[in-house]
Motif scaffolding. Sequence first.
Motif, short mmCIF file in Angstrom:
data_model
loop_
_atom_site.label_atom_id
_atom_site.label_comp_id
_atom_site.label_asym_id
_atom_site.label_seq_id
_atom_site.Cartn_x
_atom_site.Cartn_y
_atom_site.Cartn_z
N SER A 1 -52.42 35.70 63.84
CA SER A 1 -51.51 35.78 64.97
C SER A 1 -50.06 35.58 64.53
CB SER A 1 -51.89 34.74 66.03
OG SER A 1 -51.06 34.85 67.16
N MET A 2 -49.85 34.68 63.57
CA MET A 2 -48.51 34.43 63.04
C MET A 2 -47.98 35.68 62.34
SD MET A 2 -48.98 30.57 61.55
CE MET A 2 -47.36 30.51 60.79
N LYS A 3 -48.84 36.37 61.62
CA LYS A 3 -48.43 37.60 60.93
C LYS A 3 -47.96 38.63 61.94
CE LYS A 3 -51.47 37.18 56.90
NZ LYS A 3 -52.61 37.80 56.18
N LYS A 4 -48.71 38.75 63.05
CA LYS A 4 -48.32 39.72 64.07
C LYS A 4 -47.00 39.33 64.73
CE LYS A 4 -53.10 40.96 65.21
NZ LYS A 4 -54.16 40.89 66.26
N TYR A 5 -46.90 38.04 65.07
CA TYR A 5 -45.71 37.57 65.80
C TYR A 5 -44.45 37.70 64.94
CZ TYR A 5 -42.54 34.69 68.52
OH TYR A 5 -41.46 34.24 69.24
N PHE A 6 -44.55 37.37 63.66
CA PHE A 6 -43.39 37.43 62.76
C PHE A 6 -43.29 38.76 62.01
CE2 PHE A 6 -44.08 32.80 63.17
CZ PHE A 6 -42.81 32.43 63.61
N SER A 7 -44.13 39.72 62.41
CA SER A 7 -44.11 41.07 61.82
C SER A 7 -44.25 41.02 60.30
CB SER A 7 -42.81 41.78 62.19
OG SER A 7 -42.67 41.88 63.60
N ILE A 8 -45.25 40.24 59.85
CA ILE A 8 -45.53 40.12 58.41
C ILE A 8 -46.66 41.08 58.06
CG2 ILE A 8 -46.27 38.58 56.57
CD1 ILE A 8 -45.11 36.26 58.20
N GLN A 9 -46.42 41.93 57.09
CA GLN A 9 -47.43 42.90 56.69
C GLN A 9 -48.51 42.25 55.82
OE1 GLN A 9 -47.45 45.94 57.94
NE2 GLN A 9 -45.58 45.44 59.07
#
Length: 272
Positions: free
Chosen positions: A264-272
């Motif tokens: 979820s953190m990856k999605k929220y912070f736009s981390i690939q």
Amino acid sequence: MSTLKVRRVYKYIDEGVAKYFVYIGDSDNSKEILAGEIANPDGQRQYHLLENMSMVLFMDELLIIHPTTKVSELYISGKVVDINPFIFQSLINSLCKVLLNDYTASIVNMSSENYSQSAALLTDIAFPEKLLRLLLWNNKKRHLKFERSNFLKNVYRYNVYFAYIGCNIGCEIDKLRPVLIWKEHVNKNKTSENSYFVFPISSKIPKKRYYYNVELEINGVKNIIKINEGKRISTRRIVKPLLDKNTKKTIQIEENKINEIKESMKKYFSIQ
């Protein structure tokens, strides 16, 4: 400027004129310090007479001084001058009253002349209540910062605790609520200054399922971990663990939930 001492009187030159102040402390802006003005009496302002000086300490307003200002300690009869602790406390009390007046003036000043600018606030009948909540929270924060000594010594990662988030602005999450401890920041020299990056937990489930919210069941009740509200807080804000009603142990999230939060953190912070 970093060597200035509280209550001590300093001299500086402003456009060729010698001026004086008592150092109070640093502001929230690293480029400025807070000081009490010392000058000749002014019948229009509140002040306190100083011993051995023809000048007075003004009690109703702070000076903002830039740290690049060249200052020197004031000496009288070969001794550095500092303000009596009781007078200094009176200064702090007076300034607190000024701040309180500023709070209340925000309502009083909503006259008919500036009604159009204040209409949004005036239509909110809870505005005085919100103002009071803010004052109460500042008092609570003072207690947490200066008076609380029995803070939790053992706080563990991936466990859930109750913490004072605060009285915040607009839609920011606030109040005493559960938080998930995500990461610890340790101060080896002073454990009371330890801090933690946490994710607030709320039992209010929004109608829309946001991609960055992670569901978490606590004692049979559905909650959400608010990834978008993650923040760093002091250990002094953490009150007590949230216990499982069956095991009576601190609630700890499992590995699969940790991985879900990471995704979820990856999605929220736009981390690939």
